[in-house]
Design a protein around this motif. Structure first.
Motif, PDB file in Angstrom:
ATOM      1  N   ARG A   1       0.508  -1.249  -0.200  1.00 25.91           N
ATOM      2  CA  ARG A   1      -0.013  -0.172  -0.143  1.00 25.91           C
ATOM      3  C   ARG A   1       0.742   1.367   0.128  1.00 25.91           C
ATOM      4  O   ARG A   1       0.719   2.675  -0.921  1.00 25.91           O
ATOM      5  N   VAL A   2       1.988   1.230   0.779  1.00 30.44           N
ATOM      6  CA  VAL A   2       3.030   2.306   0.586  1.00 30.44           C
ATOM      7  C   VAL A   2       3.325   2.667  -0.680  1.00 30.44           C
ATOM      8  O   VAL A   2       3.105   3.635  -0.894  1.00 30.44           O
ATOM      9  N   ILE A   3       4.027   1.838  -0.861  1.00 24.31           N
ATOM     10  CA  ILE A   3       4.504   1.812  -2.218  1.00 24.31           C
ATOM     11  C   ILE A   3       3.745   2.379  -3.431  1.00 24.31           C
ATOM     12  O   ILE A   3       3.844   3.313  -4.541  1.00 24.31           O
ATOM     13  N   HIS A   4       2.255   1.549  -3.802  1.00 21.88           N
ATOM     14  CA  HIS A   4       1.097   2.511  -4.729  1.00 21.88           C
ATOM     15  C   HIS A   4       1.307   3.587  -3.816  1.00 21.88           C
ATOM     16  O   HIS A   4       0.648   4.677  -5.137  1.00 21.88           O
ATOM     17  N   ALA A   5       0.716   4.126  -3.358  1.00 24.96           N
ATOM     18  CA  ALA A   5       0.488   5.633  -2.247  1.00 24.96           C
ATOM     19  C   ALA A   5       0.798   6.479  -2.638  1.00 24.96           C
ATOM     20  O   ALA A   5       1.398   7.253  -3.042  1.00 24.96           O
ATOM     21  N   PHE A   6       2.869   5.864  -2.794  1.00 27.80           N
ATOM     22  CA  PHE A   6       3.629   7.772  -3.646  1.00 27.80           C
ATOM     23  C   PHE A   6       4.205   7.004  -5.091  1.00 27.80           C
ATOM     24  O   PHE A   6       4.973   7.443  -5.353  1.00 27.80           O
ATOM     25  N   GLY A   7       3.510   6.297  -6.077  1.00 27.34           N
ATOM     26  CA  GLY A   7       3.753   6.257  -7.146  1.00 27.34           C
ATOM     27  C   GLY A   7       4.710   5.149  -7.711  1.00 27.34           C
ATOM     28  O   GLY A   7       4.596   5.135  -8.987  1.00 27.34           O
ATOM     29  N   GLY A   8       4.670   4.436  -6.581  1.00 25.73           N
ATOM     30  CA  GLY A   8       5.837   3.332  -7.371  1.00 25.73           C
ATOM     31  C   GLY A   8       5.030   2.364  -7.591  1.00 25.73           C
ATOM     32  O   GLY A   8       3.957   1.548  -7.611  1.00 25.73           O
ATOM     33  N   THR A   9       5.437   1.009  -8.045  1.00 27.38           N
ATOM     34  CA  THR A   9       4.921  -0.248  -8.850  1.00 27.38           C
ATOM     35  C   THR A   9       5.987  -1.417  -8.289  1.00 27.38           C
ATOM     36  O   THR A   9       7.326  -1.059  -8.503  1.00 27.38           O
ATOM     37  N   VAL A  10       5.084  -2.422  -7.949  1.00 28.38           N
ATOM     38  CA  VAL A  10       6.295  -3.133  -6.989  1.00 28.38           C
ATOM     39  C   VAL A  10       6.792  -3.713  -7.779  1.00 28.38           C
ATOM     40  O   VAL A  10       5.824  -4.669  -8.890  1.00 28.38           O
ATOM     41  N   ASP A  11       8.158  -4.059  -7.982  1.00 28.98           N
ATOM     42  CA  ASP A  11       7.986  -5.218  -9.512  1.00 28.98           C
ATOM     43  C   ASP A  11       8.302  -7.152  -8.952  1.00 28.98           C
ATOM     44  O   ASP A  11       7.785  -7.686  -9.725  1.00 28.98           O
ATOM     45  N   LYS A  12       8.776  -6.748  -6.877  1.00 32.58           N
ATOM     46  CA  LYS A  12       8.855  -8.431  -7.324  1.00 32.58           C
ATOM     47  C   LYS A  12       9.090  -8.532  -5.976  1.00 32.58           C
ATOM     48  O   LYS A  12       9.701  -6.961  -5.301  1.00 32.58           O
ATOM     49  N   PHE A  13       9.121  -9.452  -5.491  1.00 32.48           N
ATOM     50  CA  PHE A  13       9.236  -9.399  -3.703  1.00 32.48           C
ATOM     51  C   PHE A  13       9.892 -10.844  -3.862  1.00 32.48           C
ATOM     52  O   PHE A  13      10.474 -12.130  -4.490  1.00 32.48           O
ATOM     53  N   ILE A  14      11.778 -10.681  -2.778  1.00 33.86           N
ATOM     54  CA  ILE A  14      12.814 -11.555  -2.327  1.00 33.86           C
ATOM     55  C   ILE A  14      12.965 -12.135  -1.154  1.00 33.86           C
ATOM     56  O   ILE A  14      13.440 -10.735  -0.341  1.00 33.86           O
ATOM     57  N   GLY A  15      12.322 -13.277  -1.145  1.00 30.76           N
ATOM     58  CA  GLY A  15      12.239 -13.124   0.408  1.00 30.76           C
ATOM     59  C   GLY A  15      11.365 -12.056   1.532  1.00 30.76           C
ATOM     60  O   GLY A  15       9.762 -11.739   0.707  1.00 30.76           O
ATOM     61  N   ASP A  16      12.009 -11.582   2.760  1.00 33.06           N
ATOM     62  CA  ASP A  16      11.077 -10.412   2.797  1.00 33.06           C
ATOM     63  C   ASP A  16      11.485  -8.664   2.465  1.00 33.06           C
ATOM     64  O   ASP A  16      11.497  -7.812   3.141  1.00 33.06           O
ATOM     65  N   CYS A  17      11.920  -8.619   1.147  1.00 32.07           N
ATOM     66  CA  CYS A  17      12.552  -8.175   0.642  1.00 32.07           C
ATOM     67  C   CYS A  17      10.927  -7.529  -0.503  1.00 32.07           C
ATOM     68  O   CYS A  17      11.114  -8.122  -0.983  1.00 32.07           O
ATOM     69  N   VAL A  18      11.131  -6.386  -1.009  1.00 28.03           N
ATOM     70  CA  VAL A  18      10.420  -5.888  -2.137  1.00 28.03           C
ATOM     71  C   VAL A  18      11.201  -4.658  -2.487  1.00 28.03           C
ATOM     72  O   VAL A  18      12.041  -3.830  -2.470  1.00 28.03           O
ATOM     73  N   MET A  19      11.329  -5.710  -3.882  1.00 28.45           N
ATOM     74  CA  MET A  19      11.654  -4.167  -4.844  1.00 28.45           C
ATOM     75  C   MET A  19      10.574  -3.381  -5.282  1.00 28.45           C
ATOM     76  O   MET A  19       9.804  -4.281  -6.438  1.00 28.45           O
ATOM     77  N   ALA A  20      11.004  -2.080  -6.169  1.00 30.86           N
ATOM     78  CA  ALA A  20      10.246  -0.996  -6.513  1.00 30.86           C
ATOM     79  C   ALA A  20      10.854  -0.254  -7.578  1.00 30.86           C
ATOM     80  O   ALA A  20      12.081   0.192  -7.367  1.00 30.86           O
ATOM     81  N   THR A  21       9.951  -0.154  -8.199  1.00 26.32           N
ATOM     82  CA  THR A  21       9.949   1.094  -9.201  1.00 26.32           C
ATOM     83  C   THR A  21       9.402   2.173  -9.411  1.00 26.32           C
ATOM     84  O   THR A  21       8.209   2.579  -9.333  1.00 26.32           O
ATOM     85  N   TRP A  22       9.980   3.726 -10.206  1.00 25.12           N
ATOM     86  CA  TRP A  22       9.247   4.845  -9.966  1.00 25.12           C
ATOM     87  C   TRP A  22       9.814   4.976 -11.535  1.00 25.12           C
ATOM     88  O   TRP A  22      10.731   4.937 -12.005  1.00 25.12           O
ATOM     89  N   GLY A  23       8.428   4.812 -12.698  1.00 26.40           N
ATOM     90  CA  GLY A  23       9.060   4.955 -14.295  1.00 26.40           C
ATOM     91  C   GLY A  23       8.876   3.775 -14.765  1.00 26.40           C
ATOM     92  O   GLY A  23       9.353   4.409 -15.973  1.00 26.40           O
ATOM     93  N   LEU A  24       9.127   2.584 -14.537  1.00 25.69           N
ATOM     94  CA  LEU A  24       8.494   1.475 -15.371  1.00 25.69           C
ATOM     95  C   LEU A  24       7.391   1.066 -15.056  1.00 25.69           C
ATOM     96  O   LEU A  24       7.074   0.739 -13.227  1.00 25.69           O
ATOM     97  N   PRO A  25       6.542   0.371 -15.542  1.00 21.93           N
ATOM     98  CA  PRO A  25       6.211   0.174 -16.845  1.00 21.93           C
ATOM     99  C   PRO A  25       6.013   1.630 -16.882  1.00 21.93           C
ATOM    100  O   PRO A  25       5.627   1.804 -17.987  1.00 21.93           O
ATOM    101  N   HIS A  26       5.535   2.782 -16.381  1.00 22.27           N
ATOM    102  CA  HIS A  26       4.320   4.375 -16.974  1.00 22.27           C
ATOM    103  C   HIS A  26       5.802   4.919 -16.399  1.00 22.27           C
ATOM    104  O   HIS A  26       5.983   4.915 -15.180  1.00 22.27           O
ATOM    105  N   GLU A  27       5.292   5.836 -16.996  1.00 24.55           N
ATOM    106  CA  GLU A  27       6.204   7.174 -16.674  1.00 24.55           C
ATOM    107  C   GLU A  27       6.285   7.901 -15.212  1.00 24.55           C
ATOM    108  O   GLU A  27       4.565   7.974 -15.003  1.00 24.55           O
ATOM    109  N   HIS A  28       6.635   8.608 -14.403  1.00 31.64           N
ATOM    110  CA  HIS A  28       6.897   8.841 -12.569  1.00 31.64           C
ATOM    111  C   HIS A  28       7.375  10.624 -12.625  1.00 31.64           C
ATOM    112  O   HIS A  28       8.625  10.082 -13.200  1.00 31.64           O
TER     113      HIS A  28
END
Length: 198
Positions: A1-28
């Protein structure tokens, strides 16, 4: 929820990590600033969870040993005053969940990777590797969030870097990257939008 609230995209979960991007796949347009705002909000969310854990430890009638382990309270008084006991409990709660966030800005490639049996979308590039190394370095630097110099320069132009502290790092696993900027919750932050959903 926090990532989406700030306009990010969750790329993947790696164990207890989350990888997120801003600008892919949608421009930010404000990706680096939004990523830092998100990182700070995530640290605050973890603090909320830690407070809950602290309360649960106390309600369960548990105690904390000198080594920081949680055990059942003995019937015999252990001699700790209340403030010392609460400090130990908070230390345990913080050990249970401690945020480690690395943020890097740069060119990356988003693509579908894999073979005929399994494919997944992923982001690759030097900035991805740098963010991963910065995340790992937070534990050595004893901070919640590390950003690269590229991200720092962008948020500085936005007037949002006043509470960042310079961190000179040793070589980050072969990337030759030495300068970064750190932030911890103990530093009063001004970036978190109090109206953003967490």
């Amino acid at each position: 929820r926090v990532i989406h609230a700030f306009g990010g995209t969750v790329d993947k979960f790696i164990g207890d990590c989350v990888m997120a991007t801003w600008g892919l796949p949608h421009e930010h347009p404000t990706g680096p600033l939004s990523a830092v705002q998100c990182g700070r909000a995530m640290v605050e969310a973890v603090e909320t969870v830690n407070s809950f854990l602290f309360d649960e430890i106390q309600k369960a009638g548990l105690r904390v040993t000198e080594e920081g382990a949680v055990t059942k309270k003995s019937k015999k008084k252990i001699g700790d005053d209340q403030a010392d006991y609460e400090r130990k409990l908070k230390g345990v709660a913080q050990k249970l969940l401690h945020p480690s966030i690395g943020i890097a800005t740069g060119l990356v490639a988003g693509l579908s990777m894999g073979g005929p049996e399994r494919r997944s979308y992923s982001v690759i590039g030097k900035a991805v590797n740098r963010a991963a190394r910065l995340e790992a370095a937070t534990r050595k630097e004893n901070c919640d969030l590390l950003i690269d110099n590229e991200t720092y320069e962008i948020i500085k132009q936005e007037g949002a870097a006043a509470d960042m502290k310079r961190a000179d790092l040793r070589d980050l696993k072969g990337l030759g990257y030495r300068q970064a900027w750190q932030w911890s919750r103990s530093t009063v932050g001004s970036l978190h939008d109090p109206d953003a959903p967490i």
